[in-house]
Scaffold this motif. Structure first.
Motif, PDB file in Angstrom:
ATOM      1  N   THR A 204      39.514  34.153  35.871  1.00 40.07           N
ATOM      2  CA  THR A 204      38.604  35.290  36.028  1.00 40.07           C
ATOM      3  C   THR A 204      39.001  36.436  35.114  1.00 40.07           C
ATOM      4  O   THR A 204      38.154  37.066  34.455  1.00 40.07           O
ATOM      5  CB  THR A 204      38.617  35.759  37.490  1.00 40.07           C
ATOM      6  OG1 THR A 204      38.285  34.653  38.320  1.00 40.07           O
ATOM      7  CG2 THR A 204      37.618  36.883  37.712  1.00 40.07           C
ATOM      8  N   LEU A 205      40.294  36.738  35.068  1.00 42.25           N
ATOM      9  CA  LEU A 205      40.779  37.829  34.227  1.00 42.25           C
ATOM     10  C   LEU A 205      40.516  37.535  32.747  1.00 42.25           C
ATOM     11  O   LEU A 205      40.196  38.441  31.969  1.00 42.25           O
ATOM     12  CB  LEU A 205      42.279  38.056  34.460  1.00 42.25           C
ATOM     13  CG  LEU A 205      42.649  38.550  35.867  1.00 42.25           C
ATOM     14  CD1 LEU A 205      44.163  38.536  36.070  1.00 42.25           C
ATOM     15  CD2 LEU A 205      42.101  39.959  36.081  1.00 42.25           C
ATOM     16  N   ILE A 206      40.634  36.279  32.375  1.00 43.50           N
ATOM     17  CA  ILE A 206      40.370  35.920  30.975  1.00 43.50           C
ATOM     18  C   ILE A 206      38.879  36.120  30.673  1.00 43.50           C
ATOM     19  O   ILE A 206      38.498  36.680  29.636  1.00 43.50           O
ATOM     20  CB  ILE A 206      40.810  34.467  30.703  1.00 43.50           C
ATOM     21  CG1 ILE A 206      42.330  34.350  30.807  1.00 43.50           C
ATOM     22  CG2 ILE A 206      40.338  34.005  29.315  1.00 43.50           C
ATOM     23  CD1 ILE A 206      42.841  32.924  30.764  1.00 43.50           C
ATOM     24  N   LEU A 207      38.042  35.658  31.598  1.00 46.26           N
ATOM     25  CA  LEU A 207      36.610  35.825  31.395  1.00 46.26           C
ATOM     26  C   LEU A 207      36.221  37.302  31.347  1.00 46.26           C
ATOM     27  O   LEU A 207      35.289  37.693  30.637  1.00 46.26           O
ATOM     28  CB  LEU A 207      35.838  35.115  32.517  1.00 46.26           C
ATOM     29  CG  LEU A 207      35.919  33.578  32.478  1.00 46.26           C
ATOM     30  CD1 LEU A 207      35.260  32.976  33.723  1.00 46.26           C
ATOM     31  CD2 LEU A 207      35.259  33.031  31.212  1.00 46.26           C
ATOM     32  N   GLN A 208      36.944  38.162  32.084  1.00 43.79           N
ATOM     33  CA  GLN A 208      36.673  39.608  32.056  1.00 43.79           C
ATOM     34  C   GLN A 208      37.335  40.276  30.851  1.00 43.79           C
ATOM     35  O   GLN A 208      37.244  41.489  30.704  1.00 43.79           O
ATOM     36  CB  GLN A 208      37.203  40.252  33.341  1.00 43.79           C
ATOM     37  CG  GLN A 208      36.450  39.831  34.599  1.00 43.79           C
ATOM     38  CD  GLN A 208      37.128  40.352  35.865  1.00 43.79           C
ATOM     39  OE1 GLN A 208      38.262  40.816  35.819  1.00 43.79           O
ATOM     40  NE2 GLN A 208      36.419  40.239  36.984  1.00 43.79           N
ATOM     41  N   ASP A 209      38.030  39.529  30.067  1.00 42.07           N
ATOM     42  CA  ASP A 209      38.788  40.051  28.920  1.00 42.07           C
ATOM     43  C   ASP A 209      39.780  41.117  29.376  1.00 42.07           C
ATOM     44  O   ASP A 209      40.039  42.093  28.679  1.00 42.07           O
ATOM     45  CB  ASP A 209      37.828  40.643  27.868  1.00 42.07           C
ATOM     46  CG  ASP A 209      38.511  40.762  26.508  1.00 42.07           C
ATOM     47  OD1 ASP A 209      39.473  39.994  26.269  1.00 42.07           O
ATOM     48  OD2 ASP A 209      38.122  41.632  25.717  1.00 42.07           O
ATOM     49  N   ASN A 210      40.333  40.908  30.551  1.00 42.23           N
ATOM     50  CA  ASN A 210      41.241  41.885  31.149  1.00 42.23           C
ATOM     51  C   ASN A 210      42.684  41.522  30.778  1.00 42.23           C
ATOM     52  O   ASN A 210      43.403  40.886  31.549  1.00 42.23           O
ATOM     53  CB  ASN A 210      41.047  41.910  32.672  1.00 42.23           C
ATOM     54  CG  ASN A 210      41.773  43.075  33.318  1.00 42.23           C
ATOM     55  OD1 ASN A 210      42.647  43.689  32.697  1.00 42.23           O
ATOM     56  ND2 ASN A 210      41.407  43.378  34.552  1.00 42.23           N
ATOM     57  N   VAL A 211      43.066  41.950  29.592  1.00 45.24           N
ATOM     58  CA  VAL A 211      44.398  41.607  29.086  1.00 45.24           C
ATOM     59  C   VAL A 211      45.475  42.225  29.976  1.00 45.24           C
ATOM     60  O   VAL A 211      46.465  41.579  30.332  1.00 45.24           O
ATOM     61  CB  VAL A 211      44.558  42.097  27.634  1.00 45.24           C
ATOM     62  CG1 VAL A 211      45.982  41.879  27.153  1.00 45.24           C
ATOM     63  CG2 VAL A 211      43.566  41.391  26.721  1.00 45.24           C
ATOM     64  N   TRP A 212      45.255  43.512  30.308  1.00 41.88           N
ATOM     65  CA  TRP A 212      46.275  44.185  31.131  1.00 41.88           C
ATOM     66  C   TRP A 212      46.411  43.527  32.504  1.00 41.88           C
ATOM     67  O   TRP A 212      47.514  43.323  33.015  1.00 41.88           O
ATOM     68  CB  TRP A 212      45.938  45.657  31.293  1.00 41.88           C
ATOM     69  CG  TRP A 212      46.929  46.342  32.185  1.00 41.88           C
ATOM     70  CD1 TRP A 212      46.765  46.700  33.472  1.00 41.88           C
ATOM     71  CD2 TRP A 212      48.274  46.696  31.850  1.00 41.88           C
ATOM     72  NE1 TRP A 212      47.902  47.259  33.980  1.00 41.88           N
ATOM     73  CE2 TRP A 212      48.849  47.279  32.995  1.00 41.88           C
ATOM     74  CE3 TRP A 212      49.038  46.580  30.689  1.00 41.88           C
ATOM     75  CZ2 TRP A 212      50.159  47.730  33.019  1.00 41.88           C
ATOM     76  CZ3 TRP A 212      50.341  47.051  30.713  1.00 41.88           C
ATOM     77  CH2 TRP A 212      50.890  47.621  31.862  1.00 41.88           C
ATOM     78  N   GLY A 213      45.281  43.176  33.085  1.00 42.38           N
ATOM     79  CA  GLY A 213      45.305  42.505  34.379  1.00 42.38           C
ATOM     80  C   GLY A 213      46.073  41.193  34.307  1.00 42.38           C
ATOM     81  O   GLY A 213      46.879  40.868  35.192  1.00 42.38           O
ATOM     82  N   ALA A 214      45.831  40.441  33.231  1.00 41.50           N
ATOM     83  CA  ALA A 214      46.543  39.170  33.064  1.00 41.50           C
ATOM     84  C   ALA A 214      48.039  39.420  32.881  1.00 41.50           C
ATOM     85  O   ALA A 214      48.879  38.717  33.454  1.00 41.50           O
ATOM     86  CB  ALA A 214      45.983  38.413  31.851  1.00 41.50           C
ATOM     87  N   TYR A 215      48.355  40.457  32.102  1.00 43.05           N
ATOM     88  CA  TYR A 215      49.765  40.798  31.874  1.00 43.05           C
ATOM     89  C   TYR A 215      50.444  41.169  33.187  1.00 43.05           C
ATOM     90  O   TYR A 215      51.556  40.712  33.483  1.00 43.05           O
ATOM     91  CB  TYR A 215      49.843  41.957  30.879  1.00 43.05           C
ATOM     92  CG  TYR A 215      51.229  42.533  30.697  1.00 43.05           C
ATOM     93  CD1 TYR A 215      52.185  41.875  29.934  1.00 43.05           C
ATOM     94  CD2 TYR A 215      51.573  43.743  31.289  1.00 43.05           C
ATOM     95  CE1 TYR A 215      53.459  42.410  29.768  1.00 43.05           C
ATOM     96  CE2 TYR A 215      52.844  44.286  31.125  1.00 43.05           C
ATOM     97  CZ  TYR A 215      53.774  43.616  30.363  1.00 43.05           C
ATOM     98  OH  TYR A 215      55.031  44.148  30.197  1.00 43.05           O
ATOM     99  N   GLU A 216      49.751  41.989  33.973  1.00 41.00           N
ATOM    100  CA  GLU A 216      50.329  42.375  35.258  1.00 41.00           C
ATOM    101  C   GLU A 216      50.509  41.169  36.169  1.00 41.00           C
ATOM    102  O   GLU A 216      51.501  41.064  36.891  1.00 41.00           O
ATOM    103  CB  GLU A 216      49.438  43.408  35.942  1.00 41.00           C
ATOM    104  CG  GLU A 216      49.606  44.814  35.400  1.00 41.00           C
ATOM    105  CD  GLU A 216      48.942  45.858  36.279  1.00 41.00           C
ATOM    106  OE1 GLU A 216      49.544  46.908  36.497  1.00 41.00           O
ATOM    107  OE2 GLU A 216      47.806  45.599  36.734  1.00 41.00           O
TER     108      GLU A 216
END
Lengths: 296, 499
Positions: free
Chosen positions: B84-96
């Motif tokens: 989901t985070l990848i699909l949202q392009d949420n780099v920071w979320g993925a990092y966290e």
């Protein structure tokens, strides 16, 4: 009574009756005050709650929103009475919010946007040197964390997508510092107030970053209330904030936020942000880069 | 090296007259008192070390399994949240999300013990827990995780059942690597997750646990090795005491062996056997002494016999041809009888040492009757004799029979009631000679009545009978002693010699 006279009287404590009392007893619902992750420090929520409950004389609920967009929606839908937001959201939401108080950093209503990068990258002196970076933004509605560098790129005829190798949002200014400090992002844009406070507190992330460029000054993120809030409540909150430095709890709150005072806000303090917003909207011609970033 | 006796055996050593501190025999390099405790202590130490090694290996295995389990758990959680985070392009979320497990590079030291990398569908790094090693939006360079020649993949089957969709752990140098495909709810692949765990993650714990295992093992060895050493030495101390006593060969030897014989164990039995051996050796020594005395007596008798013969010849010649007054004649007669008695004794002594010297004659019994007369006179005992022997000699060694019969007659004389009558009967059977001596008196000791001769020399009384039995057994004869109705009968049966 003129508005300014009214406010001055409120601050000096000469307003009669109702303003010196607590919230109306008939109101069982708490006063809801919104904050975002932008300004949170350890214990800040508790300090806010203690201060507001003491000064408003009733229950206060601190609501944390994860983005400015959420905070504005909560204000518009009457889910919150007041919030501490950024200048850009205020400019965007002028139709349904009004200025209540202006935090004074070093006693001034101003702050700057910083471009930061890794401390080891000493050659970067301008946003031009950040081409091809992975760039960290704060929030699409943040002035320092988005609007300033994007408008600066406009002056270069660039967009974030064309100028940077990659971008992402952290929805938190101190997380922008962490993203750059950890290397997740090569560079980022951050509120100068946040970066300075983190550096002053010896944050490991902040110490691993350096300032590439500082913007010119803009209006400090204000505290706003929704326009449909009872004016008495608005005034009471404003009165409490403007006199915060006069009591123990207020000073404790100001200390925790590294602020010196709350000021009576002026619309003109946000003219600069409004101008940037117009550039972003395309209703204003691009501003020269030198008029946006001064130096490091 | 000096060795002390442990515990109560020290007291035992004191009471045994041995030095309480040092047993010289323990200085032997091959002493069991050293070797057995050393072997026992070594075995204890080896067992402890073996257990420690096994425990260490088991701990390592369990720690690796723990690492795998934690990794699979993290991967399973990431597989749900990261797409989901990848699909949202949420780099920071993925990092966290990644650094919530691995720790981040801001707070943790550079290059922590684990790292995770998300490679997007484009093949570029979407986010990693260590952006300096795997920069965002760049093609990953796997050099930090790549250890050529050391790749080892665990069995896929072991993972497939418990963790479907996850790769088996791949060992690459010090890294243990797990790989998983990240898929959106629609099943579309959105990237690949690589999770690497350094051995350091469990090696520190392993080192800590091994330290504890080693400490406890050493502690156990420090306690149990001396205990085993002490107990073994304590068990072996009586053996050393016995061995020391055996080497002394003095009065204490018998006493120590007697004390140790009271133990209800192998040492006790050994001491008892040693005590019996000591007794037999003592009796043999006494027999040898008696034999030596006998030999000396025989030699003396031989030397006396010849002059006696000459003296008797001279005396009898004088009596036959000389003229003496009455007083002188009586003195000469007395002298004749005395010399004759001396010659009889000398000849009896000679007969004991020369059993094959000659065959028996009736005269031998006459000689014996003459010899016991002093005893008869002393005990007031009469003698009734019946000697049924043919003229001439009987094929029986005269010496042993004479001595044995003399011993029996003397014993019977001494045992007979005063005023009673001794009976001597001599009969020639078909192939044996039988001599019987009877006396009235108290019963002899029970051990003398036994049919068989005792194997050892009796203490106190009974030596004459024992000697008689020994002499007779040398020539195939027997001696039986019975006591019926107040009459003690000694019966000698000796086979005739084959000519």
């Amino acid at each position: 009574m003129q508005r300014r006279t009214f406010l001055a009287a409120a601050v000096s404590g000469t307003l009669p009756s109702a303003f010196g009392q607590g919230l109306p007893q008939s109101s069982k619902s708490p006063f809801r005050f919104g904050v975002t992750d932008v300004f949170l420090h350890d214990g800040a929520i508790h300090q806010w709650q203690q201060f507001l409950q003491a000064r408003l004389g009733g229950p206060v609920q601190i609501i944390q929103k994860s983005s400015y967009q959420e905070a504005l929606e909560a204000l518009r839908s009457d889910e919150m009475e007041a919030a501490w937001i950024c200048g850009f959201p205020y400019v965007v939401a002028k139709g349904f919010v009004r200025l209540c108080a202006q935090p004074g950093w070093h006693g001034q209503p101003w702050y700057r946007s910083y471009l930061i990068t890794s401390a080891r990258r000493t050659q970067a002196r301008s946003i031009r040197d950040l081409r091809g970076d992975v760039f960290a933004f704060d929030d699409p509605l943040s002035n320092s964390g988005y609007l300033v560098p994007v408008v600066a790129l406009r002056s270069l005829g660039q967009t974030p997508q064309s100028f940077f190798r990659g971008t992402f949002y952290t929805y938190s200014l101190h997380k922008v510092v962490e993203a750059v400090g950890s290397g997740l992002a090569d560079s980022g844009t951050v509120d100068g107030y946040i970066w300075e406070v983190l550096t002053q507190r010896q944050s490991q992330a902040a110490l691993k970053t350096r300032i590439v460029a500082k913007s010119r000054r803009y209006g400090f993120p204000p505290i706003v209330t929704r326009k449909n809030l009872a004016i008495e409540t608005h005034i009471r909150l404003q009165s409490a904030l403007l006199s915060a430095k006069n009591d123990v709890q207020g000073r404790a709150l100001l200390r925790s936020l590294d602020l010196q005072d709350f000021l009576l806000p002026q619309e003109s303090w946000f003219d600069g942000i409004a101008e940037l917003a117009e550039v972003l909207d395309g209703t204003h011609p691009p501003i020269p880069l030198s008029a946006i970033y001064e130096s490091a | 090296m000096s060795t002390t006796l442990p515990g109560g055996d020290e007291t035992e050593a004191k009471s045994s007259g041995l030095s309480p501190r040092v047993l010289p025999e323990l200085r032997l390099p091959g002493s069991l008192l050293l070797r057995l405790p050393m072997i026992a202590a070594t075995l204890v130490a080896l067992a402890a070390l073996l257990m420690a090694a096994g425990l260490g290996l088991l701990t390592r295995q369990y720690l690796i399994e723990d690492v795998d389990a934690s990794a699979f758990q993290a991967m399973a959680a990431w597989n749900k949240s990261l797409p989901t985070l990848i699909l949202q392009d949420n780099v920071w979320g993925a990092y966290e999300t990644l650094t919530s497990v691995t720790g981040d590079q801001v707070i943790s030291p550079p290059h922590s013990a684990s790292l995770a990398v998300i490679v997007g569908a484009s093949g570029l790094v979407f986010a990693s827990s260590d952006p300096k090693l795997f920069p965002t939006a760049r093609a990953p360079v796997w050099t930090p995780l790549w250890a050529p020649g050391s790749l080892r993949v665990n069995s896929p089957l072991s993972v497939a059942s418990a963790h479907p969709g996850l790769s088996p752990p791949i060992q690459s140098g010090n890294w243990r690597i797990y790989v998983s495909a990240l898929r959106a709810d629609s099943g579309t692949g959105v990237g690949t997750l690589i999770y690497a765990v350094s051995d350091a993650l469990y090696r520190q714990r392993l080192a800590s646990m091994i330290w504890w295992i080693a400490t406890i093992t050493l502690l156990a060895m420090a306690v149990f090795v001396p205990v085993v050493w002490f107990l073994t030495r304590r068990m072996l101390a009586p053996l050393a005491l016995l061995q020391s006593a055996m080497a002394r060969s003095d009065d204490a030897t018998r006493r120590i062996s007697g004390e140790l014989a009271a133990r209800n164990d192998e040492v006790g039995r050994l001491a008892a056997a040693f005590g019996r051996l000591l007794e037999q050796a003592e009796r043999a020594r006494r027999a040898e002494r008696l034999a030596a005395v006998g030999a000396l007596a025989a030699a003396t008798a031989h030397e006396i016999n010849n002059p006696l013969g000459g003296m008797l010849n001279a005396l009898r010649t004088a009596k036959r041809f000389g003229q003496f007054d009455d007083t002188t004649g009586q003195a000469i007669d007395l002298l004749d009888r005395g010399l004759e008695q001396l010659r009889s004794i000398a000849q009896a002594l000679l007969a004991q040492t020369r059993p094959d010297q000659r065959d028996l004659t009736a005269q031998d019994f006459i000689d014996l009757i003459e010899i016991i007369k002093p005893c008869q006179h002393e005990r007031d005992v009469r003698l009734q004799r019946r000697i049924d022997l043919p003229d001439g000699s009987v094929a029986v060694a005269a010496g042993p029979l004479r001595q044995a019969t003399l011993n029996i007659l003397l014993n019977a004389c001494h045992a007979a009631l005063p005023g009673s009558t001794l009976e001597l009967d001599v009969d020639l059977l078909d192939d044996a000679l039988m001599v019987q001596v009877r006396n009235q008196g108290t019963a002899p000791p029970a051990f003398l009545l036994a049919a068989a001769a005792p194997t050892s020399i009796p203490e106190g009384s009974g030596f004459g009978l024992w000697e008689s039995r020994r002499l007779l057994s040398d020539v195939g004869g027997t001696l039986a002693l019975t006591h019926v109705g107040g009459v003690t009968t000694a019966t000698i049966v000796i086979p005739l010699r084959r000519r």
